[in-house]
Design an enzyme around this catalytic site. Structure first.
Site, PDB file in Angstrom:
ATOM      1  N   LYS A 109       0.829  -1.216   0.000  1.00 45.27           N
ATOM      2  CA  LYS A 109       0.000   0.000   0.000  1.00 45.27           C
ATOM      3  C   LYS A 109       0.854   1.253   0.000  1.00 45.27           C
ATOM      4  O   LYS A 109       0.529   2.229  -0.671  1.00 45.27           O
ATOM      5  CB  LYS A 109      -0.949   0.003   1.204  1.00 45.27           C
ATOM      6  N   LYS A 190      -5.958 -10.011  -5.821  1.00 46.24           N
ATOM      7  CA  LYS A 190      -7.149 -10.313  -5.015  1.00 46.24           C
ATOM      8  C   LYS A 190      -8.255  -9.283  -5.269  1.00 46.24           C
ATOM      9  O   LYS A 190      -7.968  -8.119  -5.571  1.00 46.24           O
ATOM     10  CB  LYS A 190      -6.796 -10.405  -3.524  1.00 46.24           C
ATOM     11  N   LYS A 193     -11.546  -3.855  -2.144  1.00 50.95           N
ATOM     12  CA  LYS A 193     -12.367  -2.649  -2.069  1.00 50.95           C
ATOM     13  C   LYS A 193     -11.576  -1.443  -2.561  1.00 50.95           C
ATOM     14  O   LYS A 193     -12.125  -0.511  -3.108  1.00 50.95           O
ATOM     15  CB  LYS A 193     -12.780  -2.390  -0.606  1.00 50.95           C
TER      16      LYS A 193
HETATM   17  P1  AMP Z   1     -11.155  -5.405   4.374  1.00 49.16           P
HETATM   18  O1  AMP Z   1     -11.991  -5.222   3.166  1.00 49.16           O
HETATM   19  O2  AMP Z   1      -9.706  -5.284   4.076  1.00 49.16           O
HETATM   20  O3  AMP Z   1     -11.616  -4.626   5.580  1.00 49.16           O
HETATM   21  O4  AMP Z   1     -11.353  -6.921   4.763  1.00 49.16           O
HETATM   22  C1  AMP Z   1     -12.401  -7.408   5.562  1.00 49.16           C
HETATM   23  C2  AMP Z   1     -12.349  -8.896   5.622  1.00 49.16           C
HETATM   24  O5  AMP Z   1     -12.575  -9.452   4.325  1.00 49.16           O
HETATM   25  C3  AMP Z   1     -10.984  -9.477   6.087  1.00 49.16           C
HETATM   26  O6  AMP Z   1     -11.223 -10.610   6.893  1.00 49.16           O
HETATM   27  C4  AMP Z   1     -10.334  -9.874   4.808  1.00 49.16           C
HETATM   28  O7  AMP Z   1      -9.402 -10.922   4.993  1.00 49.16           O
HETATM   29  C5  AMP Z   1     -11.516 -10.324   3.965  1.00 49.16           C
HETATM   30  N1  AMP Z   1     -11.246 -10.165   2.534  1.00 49.16           N
HETATM   31  C6  AMP Z   1     -11.016  -8.991   1.873  1.00 49.16           C
HETATM   32  N2  AMP Z   1     -10.790  -9.219   0.562  1.00 49.16           N
HETATM   33  C7  AMP Z   1     -10.874 -10.571   0.391  1.00 49.16           C
HETATM   34  C8  AMP Z   1     -10.746 -11.427  -0.748  1.00 49.16           C
HETATM   35  N3  AMP Z   1     -10.500 -10.943  -1.960  1.00 49.16           N
HETATM   36  N4  AMP Z   1     -10.916 -12.753  -0.549  1.00 49.16           N
HETATM   37  C9  AMP Z   1     -11.191 -13.257   0.672  1.00 49.16           C
HETATM   38  N5  AMP Z   1     -11.320 -12.504   1.780  1.00 49.16           N
HETATM   39  C10 AMP Z   1     -11.165 -11.177   1.650  1.00 49.16           C
END
Ligand code: AMP
Ligand code: TRP
Length: 324
Positions: A109, A190, A193
């Site tokens: 990042k 991956k 968001k």
């Molecule tokens: P975040 O969007 O970074 O706040 O992630 C929230 C949760 O979603 C965390 O547990 C991440 O590990 C999971 N997560 C985010 N992106 C992915 C993805 N592409 N595949 C699986 N899990 C994800």
């Protein structure tokens, strides 16, 4: 058994968040589960104050719509419980600068930004504080959070060794399939968001036709062999993984049932629409009334009882005096 997990209010939820995290949260839901909307973490990236406030409410509604019952688990907003930021400071004085600069997510990042915020570096320490405050045993997360969980374990052990037994050492729990959902247009990246890829990301509030279009255009390969193989056929493996996760089966079993990519894609989008449509409908209904603010206030009160006790224990152990 105590379960804790968190999610940032930093953008629209996608099927990676659902399969990697929220679906597991629902499965692990008991009165011992704490689920947190980590608004302080979202401040590590530029965001307009009104947008952050709006997204915090949106994420709360999605989590409830996906099946978290706030009368069973504790659902709350991180900044409503001040001990998170307080414990993070104590843990920043246990973590080393070197180990934080080595975190993969920080390296990735920070390479993409100018004026990197100090909070982006200390982000995983705040995450460790989130987890350790609740004497957490299990942390259901996607695969991308494994390294951060390892840091939380290390900090807990280091603190315990240095200052006496204070924290429970937590562990990451990742789903059997779809722990890392990949971008549909670029299966080496991956689904995320922050890096919005319009055709590559299925959002939880996508309509049925958008889901079908994105799945049908998902990048696969040209040899046509229905084989689950992440190294050679990542696009197909990603689809099989999602299928298995939605269905509660195994990607190889799914592969054995289909001959043609087109059939697999069509049935996968049907399965996704079937699973996601009721969630989106509940989400829209929840957004129309504002009972969620009360739910979050009750959650913060419940969380504070646990967090204040753990924080007091840590402050005492590390040598702070008690104010009057
Ligand atoms: P975040 O969007 O970074 O706040 O992630 C929230 C949760 O979603 C965390 O547990 C991440 O590990 C999971 N997560 C985010 N992106 C992915 C993805 N592409 N595949 C699986 N899990 C994800
Ligand atoms: N860092 C996590 C992510 O980006 C979100 C998070 C913050 C979290 N605190 C947490 C996840 C505590 C689990 C437990 O996905």
């Amino acid at each position: 058994m105590r379960v804790f997990s968190g999610i940032q209010p930093s953008g629209d939820l996608h099927v990676g968040n659902y399969l990697g995290a929220i679906k597991q949260w629902v499965a692990a839901q008991t009165s011992d589960a704490f689920y947190c909307i980590v608004d302080l973490h979202a401040l590590t990236n530029p965001v307009e104050p009104e947008i952050l406030r709006e997204r915090t409410r949106e994420i709360a509604a999605w989590i409830v719509a996906a099946g978290i019952d706030p009368d069973v688990s504790t659902l709350f907003v991180q900044s409503h419980v001040p001990y998170h930021a307080q414990l993070a400071w104590l843990l920043e004085c246990v973590a080393s600068y070197g180990e934080l600069t080595r975190m993969t997510q920080f390296k990735e990042k920070s390479a993409l930004q100018d004026g990197v915020r100090a909070g982006l570096l200390t982000y995983p320490v705040l995450m460790a504080a989130d987890i350790l405050l609740y004497d957490t045993a299990d942390v259901p997360v996607g695969d991308d959070q494994r390294q951060h969980l390892e840091l939380a374990r290390n900090l807990a052990e280091r603190f315990n060794n240095r200052y006496g037994e204070t924290f429970q050492v937590p562990r990451a729990v990742t789903p059997a399939s779809a722990a890392r959902v990949m971008d549909l247009q670029d299966p080496t990246r991956k689904m995320s968001k922050s890096v919005a890829s319009e055709l590559g990301t299925v959002y939880l509030d996508d309509r049925a036709d958008a889901i079908a279009r994105k799945i049908s255009k998902a990048v696969t390969d040209t040899d046509g062999a229905m084989v689950y193989d992440w190294d050679r056929k990542p696009g197909l493996a990603n689809l099989l993984d999602m299928f298995a996760a939605f269905e509660g089966s195994d990607p190889r079993t799914v592969a054995a049932r289909y001959q043609r990519y087109g059939d697999l894609k069509r049935e996968l989008s049907e399965l996704m629409v079937e699973s996601l449509t009721p969630i989106a409908a509940r989400y829209r209904a929840l957004r129309e009334n504002d009972a969620l603010d009360d739910v979050l206030a009750r959650g913060a009160a419940k969380a504070s009882v646990v967090a204040s006790a753990t924080y007091a224990r840590a402050a005492q152990a590390i040598g702070l005096t008690r104010g009057r």
